[in-house]
Scaffold this motif. Structure first.
Motif, PDB file in Angstrom:
ATOM      1  N   ALA A  80       0.823  -1.203   0.000  1.00 49.31           N
ATOM      2  CA  ALA A  80       0.000   0.000   0.000  1.00 49.31           C
ATOM      3  C   ALA A  80       0.867   1.267   0.000  1.00 49.31           C
ATOM      4  O   ALA A  80       0.444   2.324  -0.460  1.00 49.31           O
ATOM      5  N   ARG A  81       2.106   1.148   0.498  1.00 55.14           N
ATOM      6  CA  ARG A  81       3.003   2.307   0.544  1.00 55.14           C
ATOM      7  C   ARG A  81       3.986   2.309  -0.627  1.00 55.14           C
ATOM      8  O   ARG A  81       4.969   3.029  -0.630  1.00 55.14           O
ATOM      9  N   THR A  82       3.723   1.463  -1.620  1.00 62.16           N
ATOM     10  CA  THR A  82       4.635   1.343  -2.744  1.00 62.16           C
ATOM     11  C   THR A  82       4.122   2.132  -3.936  1.00 62.16           C
ATOM     12  O   THR A  82       2.942   2.071  -4.264  1.00 62.16           O
ATOM     13  N   ASP A  83       5.020   2.899  -4.586  1.00 58.01           N
ATOM     14  CA  ASP A  83       4.600   3.714  -5.728  1.00 58.01           C
ATOM     15  C   ASP A  83       4.382   2.862  -6.973  1.00 58.01           C
ATOM     16  O   ASP A  83       3.371   2.976  -7.639  1.00 58.01           O
ATOM     17  N   VAL A  84       5.372   2.045  -7.297  1.00 55.25           N
ATOM     18  CA  VAL A  84       5.258   1.208  -8.492  1.00 55.25           C
ATOM     19  C   VAL A  84       5.702  -0.215  -8.158  1.00 55.25           C
ATOM     20  O   VAL A  84       6.742  -0.417  -7.536  1.00 55.25           O
ATOM     21  N   VAL A  85       4.892  -1.179  -8.573  1.00 52.26           N
ATOM     22  CA  VAL A  85       5.317  -2.575  -8.491  1.00 52.26           C
ATOM     23  C   VAL A  85       5.640  -3.033  -9.901  1.00 52.26           C
ATOM     24  O   VAL A  85       4.853  -2.822 -10.825  1.00 52.26           O
ATOM     25  N   LEU A  86       6.819  -3.619 -10.084  1.00 52.93           N
ATOM     26  CA  LEU A  86       7.231  -4.127 -11.388  1.00 52.93           C
ATOM     27  C   LEU A  86       7.135  -5.646 -11.347  1.00 52.93           C
ATOM     28  O   LEU A  86       7.894  -6.310 -10.646  1.00 52.93           O
ATOM     29  N   VAL A  87       6.149  -6.199 -12.064  1.00 54.52           N
ATOM     30  CA  VAL A  87       5.945  -7.650 -12.078  1.00 54.52           C
ATOM     31  C   VAL A  87       6.644  -8.223 -13.305  1.00 54.52           C
ATOM     32  O   VAL A  87       6.354  -7.824 -14.427  1.00 54.52           O
ATOM     33  N   VAL A  88       7.601  -9.130 -13.092  1.00 55.66           N
ATOM     34  CA  VAL A  88       8.338  -9.717 -14.222  1.00 55.66           C
ATOM     35  C   VAL A  88       8.182 -11.229 -14.206  1.00 55.66           C
ATOM     36  O   VAL A  88       8.714 -11.917 -13.328  1.00 55.66           O
ATOM     37  N   GLY A  89       7.424 -11.750 -15.145  1.00 56.66           N
ATOM     38  CA  GLY A  89       7.329 -13.208 -15.291  1.00 56.66           C
ATOM     39  C   GLY A  89       6.568 -13.917 -14.194  1.00 56.66           C
ATOM     40  O   GLY A  89       6.728 -15.109 -14.012  1.00 56.66           O
ATOM     41  N   ALA A  90       5.761 -13.195 -13.418  1.00 55.53           N
ATOM     42  CA  ALA A  90       4.916 -13.837 -12.407  1.00 55.53           C
ATOM     43  C   ALA A  90       3.469 -13.655 -12.830  1.00 55.53           C
ATOM     44  O   ALA A  90       3.113 -12.617 -13.388  1.00 55.53           O
ATOM     45  N   ASN A  91       2.628 -14.637 -12.583  1.00 57.80           N
ATOM     46  CA  ASN A  91       1.239 -14.526 -13.025  1.00 57.80           C
ATOM     47  C   ASN A  91       0.251 -14.890 -11.915  1.00 57.80           C
ATOM     48  O   ASN A  91      -0.219 -14.011 -11.189  1.00 57.80           O
ATOM     49  N   ASP A  92      -0.027 -16.183 -11.741  1.00 57.80           N
ATOM     50  CA  ASP A  92      -1.076 -16.600 -10.809  1.00 57.80           C
ATOM     51  C   ASP A  92      -0.857 -16.067  -9.390  1.00 57.80           C
ATOM     52  O   ASP A  92      -1.830 -15.773  -8.692  1.00 57.80           O
ATOM     53  N   VAL A  93       0.404 -15.930  -8.964  1.00 60.29           N
ATOM     54  CA  VAL A  93       0.671 -15.525  -7.577  1.00 60.29           C
ATOM     55  C   VAL A  93       0.358 -14.055  -7.331  1.00 60.29           C
ATOM     56  O   VAL A  93       0.495 -13.569  -6.211  1.00 60.29           O
ATOM     57  N   THR A  94      -0.072 -13.317  -8.392  1.00 56.92           N
ATOM     58  CA  THR A  94      -0.455 -11.918  -8.196  1.00 56.92           C
ATOM     59  C   THR A  94      -1.940 -11.712  -8.496  1.00 56.92           C
ATOM     60  O   THR A  94      -2.406 -10.588  -8.533  1.00 56.92           O
ATOM     61  N   ASN A  95      -2.686 -12.791  -8.738  1.00 57.53           N
ATOM     62  CA  ASN A  95      -4.083 -12.656  -9.186  1.00 57.53           C
ATOM     63  C   ASN A  95      -5.028 -12.387  -8.014  1.00 57.53           C
ATOM     64  O   ASN A  95      -5.219 -13.257  -7.166  1.00 57.53           O
ATOM     65  N   PRO A  96      -5.626 -11.169  -7.972  1.00 56.14           N
ATOM     66  CA  PRO A  96      -6.500 -10.850  -6.842  1.00 56.14           C
ATOM     67  C   PRO A  96      -7.721 -11.762  -6.751  1.00 56.14           C
ATOM     68  O   PRO A  96      -8.382 -11.807  -5.713  1.00 56.14           O
ATOM     69  N   ALA A  97      -8.021 -12.490  -7.829  1.00 57.20           N
ATOM     70  CA  ALA A  97      -9.163 -13.406  -7.805  1.00 57.20           C
ATOM     71  C   ALA A  97      -9.009 -14.450  -6.703  1.00 57.20           C
ATOM     72  O   ALA A  97      -9.996 -15.035  -6.250  1.00 57.20           O
ATOM     73  N   ALA A  98      -7.777 -14.666  -6.241  1.00 62.70           N
ATOM     74  CA  ALA A  98      -7.546 -15.655  -5.190  1.00 62.70           C
ATOM     75  C   ALA A  98      -8.239 -15.281  -3.884  1.00 62.70           C
ATOM     76  O   ALA A  98      -8.487 -16.130  -3.043  1.00 62.70           O
ATOM     77  N   ARG A  99      -8.577 -13.970  -3.738  1.00 56.30           N
ATOM     78  CA  ARG A  99      -9.195 -13.552  -2.477  1.00 56.30           C
ATOM     79  C   ARG A  99     -10.675 -13.880  -2.402  1.00 56.30           C
ATOM     80  O   ARG A  99     -11.249 -13.891  -1.334  1.00 56.30           O
TER      81      ARG A  99
END
Lengths: 459, 90
Positions: free
Chosen positions: A374-393
């Motif tokens: 929440a305190r991060t300006d930019v997140v750079l996602v490289v080559g990650a997929n399912d582990v960032t999917n908010p649908a998991a919640r």
């Protein structure tokens, strides 16, 4: 003399425990490895004394032993020196295979002499042999020699059931009637076959769990060998490895949101249990160019990089570290958020980044990283997929309940990805259609290099 | 047998206690270190070699010794190689 040897064995076992204890921090882990190796050396020397003192060994026995040790040592040394860090999971699998195989052979040799108790022999041969072939198949899958997709033979369940039945009946008969070469061989052959049929149906994405499980098996087989030859040091060492493998297996299974049973029964990635594929048309995504992404990164205060296996597969660890360095020189704070299954074995991504000279103080695990998004300006996602999917919640998706990195809570997100392709779970990633996400379509290595170049041109 | 079983169970408990304190960052080196430790089966291979006197027995002892030695030497060398990469500052 026997007392002295026993005391050395106790000292060796202590070294193993202390060595593992020192692994609790990167600063002391190197020393832990040396302590453990010293314990190993002492144990081997004490055993040399033991077999000289027993006076049983023949000249041929010495020759065979020394030749075996020489061949094995050279093979081990060469593979350990030359292996690439991306190929670590295969190597660990191979060491599991030879460890389990050696444990099974020790029990078989004991049966040939007609000594020993039946139950430990049965367990040692069965677990050791399953580990041997199972680990070889796992290594083959990781290396791409064996298809990584789940391979399900027709009637596989019936075959597995029959093999387990043979092992159980043979094992019980060994335990009740004592060691018998023929029955031991039957159990061993069934176990060798079961190792293959157990690992073949497991998909490549489940390999972190499989390697951990086979590691636990090897430890248990070695402990059983300790029961067979009445050596407490083997029992202690085997139990330590068994405990380590069990903990890692549990962690990996939890992180993948899968029960151990469903992984071993197999079929992940075949699509039959991944639920209805999304019915609504794929929403529009916002595409960003390298220049825009570079400006966003360069003027941020705090950036988190989320590396996935795609980064390792593209060998882009060094490019990501270069970009981080350029940004840090501009005063940006950079850290890395690493999901437990980012890689092909537990903790694999940490090793890959460490190899690229990323200081370990910048590596954050999931629990540490999540509150900071929440305190991060930019997140750079490289080559990650399912582990960032908010649908998991939310419930009702194939990834529901899976622990994820809360990337969508950051102020903005940049995803480097080659296409809109799916991850292993086979579903759309809702992060990509989030209005604050910019998609930068590129190969991980080339994409990172162009970002670095673009940041450098900014004043 | 019962004494051996006690040792086994207590060692498992110690293992759980010690290993649950290892940070995620070090899980790959941890698994590799555990791998080297199960190379202790080389002791079993040595005891086996000291007790066999048939061709089949010699073949088993040779294979067990070679497997276990590869496990020990390779395990410790690769763990050391990995741990050298972990540094706090560049």
């Amino acid at each position: 003399m026997i007392t002295v040897i026993q005391l050395v064995y106790l000292a060796s076992a202590t070294c193993f425990v202390v060595g593992l204890h020192l692994m609790n921090s990167p600063a002391t882990a190197g020393r832990g490895n040396l302590v453990s190796a010293a314990g190993m050396g002492a144990g081997v020397l004490a055993t040399v004394l033991l077999i000289i003192r027993s006076g049983m060994i023949t000249t041929t026995g010495w020759a065979v032993l020394l030749a075996g040790i020489a061949v094995g040592s050279v093979a081990g040394l060469l593979s350990a020196r030359t292996v690439r860090m991306t190929a670590m999971p295969q190597l660990v699998s191979l060491f599991n295979a030879v460890g389990g195989g050696a444990a099974a052979l020790v029990a078989v040799g004991d049966v040939l002499r007609g000594t020993g108790a039946g139950a430990p022999v049965a367990l040692d041969v069965a677990i050791g042999a399953v580990t041997f072939t199972g680990s070889l198949v796992a290594a083959g899958k990781l290396q791409g020699l064996v298809p990584a997709q789940p391979v399900v033979l027709t009637g596989a369940r019936a075959i597995n059931l029959a093999l387990v039945l043979v092992m159980v009946v043979g094992g019980v008969s060994l335990a009740v009637f004592g060691p018998n070469p023929l029955v031991t061989t039957v159990v061993g052959v069934a176990a060798l076959a079961f190792g293959v049929t157990m690992v073949m149906p497991i998909g490549g994405a489940d390999m972190p769990v499989v390697i951990s499980l086979l590691n636990a098996f090897t430890g248990t087989a070695v402990a059983m060998a300790g029961f067979v030859i009445h050596n407490d040091m083997l029992i202690i060492a085997g139990a330590l490895v068994g405990a380590s493998g069990t903990i890692l297996t549990k962690l990996m299974a939890t992180a993948m949101n899968r029960s151990l049973a469903s992984i071993v029964i197999g079929g992940f990635g075949t699509g039959d249990d991944s639920g209805p594929l999304t019915a609504e048309p794929t929403a529009r995504v916002r595409e960003v160019a390298a220049d825009d992404a570079a400006i966003q990164l360069a003027y941020a205060d705090r950036i988190v990089v989320v590396p996935g296996y795609g980064l390792a597969a593209a060998q882009a660890q060094h490019e990501v570290r270069e970009l981080a360095e350029v940004l840090e020189n501009r005063g940006v704070t950079v850290s890395y958020a690493i999901h437990p299954v980012a890689g092909r074995m537990p903790g694999h991504m940490n090793v890959l980044l460490a190899e690229a000279n990323v200081p370990y103080s910048q590596l954050r695990d999931m629990e540490e990283a999540n509150p900071d998004f929440a305190r991060t300006d930019v997140v750079l996602v490289v080559g990650a997929n399912d582990v960032t999917n908010p649908a998991a919640r939310r419930p009702g998706t194939p990834v529901s309940g899976m622990p994820i990195l809360d990337v969508d809570r950051a102020k903005s997100v940049i995803v480097i990805k080659r296409s809109m392709g799916h991850g292993y779970a086979g579903i759309d990633n809702e992060l990509y259609t989030n209005p604050k996400t910019g998609m930068f379509f590129a190969d991980a290595k080339a994409g990172l290099a162009s970002l670095t170049a673009a940041v450098k041109t900014l004043a | 047998m019962l004494a051996d079983l006690s040792v086994f169970v207590l060692s498992l408990l110690i293992g759980f206690e010690v290993i649950s304190k290892v940070p995620v960052t070090l899980h790959t080196p941890l698994m590799s270190a555990a791998n080297s430790i199960h190379g202790i089966i080389v002791v079993g291979a040595m005891v086996l070699a000291a007790s066999v006197d048939t061709p089949l027995g010699y073949v088993l002892a040779f294979l067990a010794a070679a497997f276990a030695a590869a496990n020990v030497v390779g395990g410790y060398v690769v763990t050391g190689r990995m741990l050298k990469m972990f540094r706090s500052r560049r």
